[in-house]
Each structure stands twice: as structure tokens, then as C-alpha cells.
Motif scaffolding. Structure first.
Motif, PDB file in Angstrom:
ATOM      1  N   ARG A   1       0.778  -1.235  -0.171  1.00 57.48           N
ATOM      2  CA  ARG A   1      -0.204  -0.043  -0.083  1.00 57.48           C
ATOM      3  C   ARG A   1       0.900   1.375  -0.031  1.00 57.48           C
ATOM      4  NH1 ARG A   1      -4.994  -1.030   4.429  1.00 57.48           N
ATOM      5  NH2 ARG A   1      -6.105  -2.426   2.860  1.00 57.48           N
ATOM      6  N   ILE A   2       0.553   2.194  -0.815  1.00 56.21           N
ATOM      7  CA  ILE A   2       1.039   3.502  -1.076  1.00 56.21           C
ATOM      8  C   ILE A   2       0.164   4.746  -0.750  1.00 56.21           C
ATOM      9  CG2 ILE A   2       2.299   4.915  -2.508  1.00 56.21           C
ATOM     10  CD1 ILE A   2       3.797   2.476  -3.603  1.00 56.21           C
ATOM     11  N   LEU A   3       0.281   5.438  -0.190  1.00 52.14           N
ATOM     12  CA  LEU A   3      -0.565   6.881   0.068  1.00 52.14           C
ATOM     13  C   LEU A   3       0.483   7.960  -0.198  1.00 52.14           C
ATOM     14  CD1 LEU A   3      -2.960   8.277   0.817  1.00 52.14           C
ATOM     15  CD2 LEU A   3      -2.068   8.457   3.064  1.00 52.14           C
ATOM     16  N   GLN A   4       0.290   8.521  -1.390  1.00 45.38           N
ATOM     17  CA  GLN A   4       1.056   9.494  -1.957  1.00 45.38           C
ATOM     18  C   GLN A   4       0.325  10.856  -1.320  1.00 45.38           C
ATOM     19  OE1 GLN A   4       1.054   8.699  -5.926  1.00 45.38           O
ATOM     20  NE2 GLN A   4       3.158   8.823  -5.865  1.00 45.38           N
ATOM     21  N   ILE A   5       0.917  11.813  -0.601  1.00 45.32           N
ATOM     22  CA  ILE A   5       0.356  12.982   0.065  1.00 45.32           C
ATOM     23  C   ILE A   5       0.870  14.190  -0.598  1.00 45.32           C
ATOM     24  CG2 ILE A   5      -0.209  14.295   2.102  1.00 45.32           C
ATOM     25  CD1 ILE A   5       0.137  11.566   3.543  1.00 45.32           C
ATOM     26  N   ILE A   6       0.037  15.328  -1.139  1.00 39.26           N
ATOM     27  CA  ILE A   6       0.370  16.431  -1.823  1.00 39.26           C
ATOM     28  C   ILE A   6      -0.238  17.709  -1.341  1.00 39.26           C
ATOM     29  CG2 ILE A   6      -0.695  15.993  -4.094  1.00 39.26           C
ATOM     30  CD1 ILE A   6       2.291  16.798  -5.158  1.00 39.26           C
ATOM     31  N   PRO A   7      -0.020  18.825  -1.203  1.00 36.48           N
ATOM     32  CA  PRO A   7      -0.690  19.995  -0.922  1.00 36.48           C
ATOM     33  C   PRO A   7      -1.972  20.088  -1.777  1.00 36.48           C
ATOM     34  CG  PRO A   7       1.378  20.558  -0.742  1.00 36.48           C
ATOM     35  CD  PRO A   7       1.499  19.234  -1.561  1.00 36.48           C
ATOM     36  N   THR A   8      -1.882  20.085  -3.474  1.00 36.26           N
ATOM     37  CA  THR A   8      -2.865  20.535  -4.334  1.00 36.26           C
ATOM     38  C   THR A   8      -2.567  19.595  -5.566  1.00 36.26           C
ATOM     39  OG1 THR A   8      -1.610  22.118  -5.681  1.00 36.26           O
ATOM     40  CG2 THR A   8      -2.828  22.772  -3.730  1.00 36.26           C
ATOM     41  N   LEU A   9      -3.483  19.458  -6.489  1.00 35.57           N
ATOM     42  CA  LEU A   9      -3.352  18.802  -7.715  1.00 35.57           C
ATOM     43  C   LEU A   9      -3.351  19.660  -8.840  1.00 35.57           C
ATOM     44  CD1 LEU A   9      -5.686  15.881  -6.775  1.00 35.57           C
ATOM     45  CD2 LEU A   9      -3.160  15.698  -7.151  1.00 35.57           C
ATOM     46  N   ASP A  10      -2.376  20.970  -8.511  1.00 35.60           N
ATOM     47  CA  ASP A  10      -2.171  21.900  -9.680  1.00 35.60           C
ATOM     48  C   ASP A  10      -1.316  21.358 -10.522  1.00 35.60           C
ATOM     49  OD1 ASP A  10      -3.825  23.832  -8.386  1.00 35.60           O
ATOM     50  OD2 ASP A  10      -2.017  24.443  -7.216  1.00 35.60           O
ATOM     51  N   ARG A  11      -1.378  21.655 -11.838  1.00 38.17           N
ATOM     52  CA  ARG A  11      -0.417  21.236 -12.905  1.00 38.17           C
ATOM     53  C   ARG A  11       0.963  21.839 -12.930  1.00 38.17           C
ATOM     54  NH1 ARG A  11      -2.089  18.282 -16.856  1.00 38.17           N
ATOM     55  NH2 ARG A  11      -4.225  18.832 -16.630  1.00 38.17           N
ATOM     56  N   ALA A  12       1.592  21.295 -11.773  1.00 38.87           N
ATOM     57  CA  ALA A  12       3.027  21.805 -11.555  1.00 38.87           C
ATOM     58  C   ALA A  12       4.065  20.759 -11.365  1.00 38.87           C
ATOM     59  CB  ALA A  12       3.134  22.924 -10.228  1.00 38.87           C
ATOM     60  N   GLY A  13       5.169  20.897 -11.277  1.00 40.35           N
ATOM     61  CA  GLY A  13       6.349  19.672 -11.530  1.00 40.35           C
ATOM     62  C   GLY A  13       6.015  18.504 -10.381  1.00 40.35           C
ATOM     63  N   ALA A  14       5.957  18.620  -9.194  1.00 42.29           N
ATOM     64  CA  ALA A  14       5.738  17.864  -8.245  1.00 42.29           C
ATOM     65  C   ALA A  14       4.529  17.041  -8.287  1.00 42.29           C
ATOM     66  CB  ALA A  14       5.799  18.386  -6.583  1.00 42.29           C
ATOM     67  N   GLU A  15       3.585  17.752  -8.674  1.00 36.97           N
ATOM     68  CA  GLU A  15       2.040  17.152  -8.713  1.00 36.97           C
ATOM     69  C   GLU A  15       2.081  16.242 -10.170  1.00 36.97           C
ATOM     70  OE1 GLU A  15       1.680  21.050  -6.514  1.00 36.97           O
ATOM     71  OE2 GLU A  15       2.721  20.209  -8.308  1.00 36.97           O
ATOM     72  N   LYS A  16       2.814  16.677 -11.435  1.00 37.18           N
ATOM     73  CA  LYS A  16       2.883  15.935 -12.266  1.00 37.18           C
ATOM     74  C   LYS A  16       3.530  14.521 -12.195  1.00 37.18           C
ATOM     75  CE  LYS A  16       2.759  19.757 -15.638  1.00 37.18           C
ATOM     76  NZ  LYS A  16       3.659  20.436 -16.637  1.00 37.18           N
ATOM     77  N   GLN A  17       4.749  14.714 -11.450  1.00 32.06           N
ATOM     78  CA  GLN A  17       5.360  13.405 -11.116  1.00 32.06           C
ATOM     79  C   GLN A  17       4.561  12.674 -10.259  1.00 32.06           C
ATOM     80  OE1 GLN A  17       8.618  12.614 -12.194  1.00 32.06           O
ATOM     81  NE2 GLN A  17       8.258  14.268 -13.585  1.00 32.06           N
ATOM     82  N   LEU A  18       3.780  13.036  -9.351  1.00 26.32           N
ATOM     83  CA  LEU A  18       3.060  12.375  -8.593  1.00 26.32           C
ATOM     84  C   LEU A  18       2.106  11.470  -9.322  1.00 26.32           C
ATOM     85  CD1 LEU A  18       1.351  12.907  -5.062  1.00 26.32           C
ATOM     86  CD2 LEU A  18      -0.068  12.348  -6.960  1.00 26.32           C
ATOM     87  N   CYS A  19       1.614  12.179 -10.355  1.00 26.32           N
ATOM     88  CA  CYS A  19       0.572  11.429 -11.221  1.00 26.32           C
ATOM     89  C   CYS A  19       1.203  10.438 -12.166  1.00 26.32           C
ATOM     90  CB  CYS A  19      -0.299  12.559 -12.121  1.00 26.32           C
ATOM     91  SG  CYS A  19      -1.621  13.452 -11.345  1.00 26.32           S
ATOM     92  N   LEU A  20       2.291  10.808 -12.460  1.00 27.50           N
ATOM     93  CA  LEU A  20       3.116   9.598 -13.361  1.00 27.50           C
ATOM     94  C   LEU A  20       3.535   8.361 -12.542  1.00 27.50           C
ATOM     95  CD1 LEU A  20       5.676  11.957 -15.183  1.00 27.50           C
ATOM     96  CD2 LEU A  20       3.883  10.502 -16.263  1.00 27.50           C
ATOM     97  N   LEU A  21       3.933   8.737 -11.300  1.00 26.59           N
ATOM     98  CA  LEU A  21       4.089   7.625 -10.322  1.00 26.59           C
ATOM     99  C   LEU A  21       2.982   6.657 -10.159  1.00 26.59           C
ATOM    100  CD1 LEU A  21       6.412   5.912  -8.894  1.00 26.59           C
ATOM    101  CD2 LEU A  21       6.073   7.408  -7.091  1.00 26.59           C
ATOM    102  N   ALA A  22       1.965   7.377  -9.715  1.00 24.91           N
ATOM    103  CA  ALA A  22       1.030   6.822  -9.226  1.00 24.91           C
ATOM    104  C   ALA A  22       0.059   5.996 -10.376  1.00 24.91           C
ATOM    105  CB  ALA A  22      -0.437   7.728  -8.712  1.00 24.91           C
ATOM    106  N   ARG A  23       0.150   6.493 -11.905  1.00 28.30           N
ATOM    107  CA  ARG A  23      -0.490   5.764 -12.906  1.00 28.30           C
ATOM    108  C   ARG A  23       0.545   4.593 -13.242  1.00 28.30           C
ATOM    109  NH1 ARG A  23      -1.840   9.705 -17.225  1.00 28.30           N
ATOM    110  NH2 ARG A  23       0.327  10.581 -16.649  1.00 28.30           N
ATOM    111  N   GLY A  24       2.041   4.847 -13.259  1.00 29.13           N
ATOM    112  CA  GLY A  24       2.921   3.909 -13.761  1.00 29.13           C
ATOM    113  C   GLY A  24       3.095   2.816 -12.856  1.00 29.13           C
TER     114      GLY A  24
END
Length: 73
Positions: free
Chosen positions: A4-27
Motif C-alpha cells: 500500500r502506498i499513500l501519496q500526499i501532496i498539497p494540491t493537484l495543480d499542474r506543476a512539477g511535483a504534482e505531475k511527477q506524483l501522477c506519473l508515479l501513481a499511474r505507472g
């Protein structure tokens, strides 16, 4: 048994850290990992991508926000 992995981030804006979070979560391989994402203050443009990929998502919101959407909202 999946890890189990819980990724925590302040927002889901289209910025660098958020994009990387999405790539990792989907990948990550679904058979090996059970990935969930939690946005602490608000959603954003990347929210739709995560939902379309079937990634469980919680948006907690700010302390003054009475609306809370949790996993599947």
C-alpha cells in the motif's frame, strides 16, 4: 499481497511535483502496489487524470472548508 502506498501532496495543480506524483501513481504496477492519493488543501487539473486512471483520491480541504470529498467523491 500488494504494497500500500499513500501519496500526499498539497494540491493537484499542474506543476512539477504534482505531475511527477501522477506519473508515479499511474505507472506503478497495479498487481504489486495499491496506490492512493491525498490532496491536503484542494484538487486541481490533475484530479481528472487520477480518477480516469482509477486511482483512489481524497481531497481533505482547508480547515475552514466544510466540504470534504473522500476517495471516490
Amino acid at each position: 499481497m500488494s504494497k500500500r502506498i499513500l501519496q500526499i501532496i498539497p494540491t493537484l495543480d499542474r506543476a512539477g511535483a504534482e505531475k511527477q506524483l501522477c506519473l508515479l501513481a499511474r505507472g506503478l504496477p497495479r498487481g504489486e502496489f495499491d496506490v492512493h492519493v491525498c490532496a491536503l488543501t484542494r484538487g486541481g487539473p490533475l484530479e481528472a487524470e487520477l480518477r480516469e486512471a482509477g486511482i483512489p483520491l481524497a481531497i481533505i480541504g482547508s480547515a475552514g472548508n466544510s466540504t470534504r470529498r473522500l476517495f471516490g467523491g
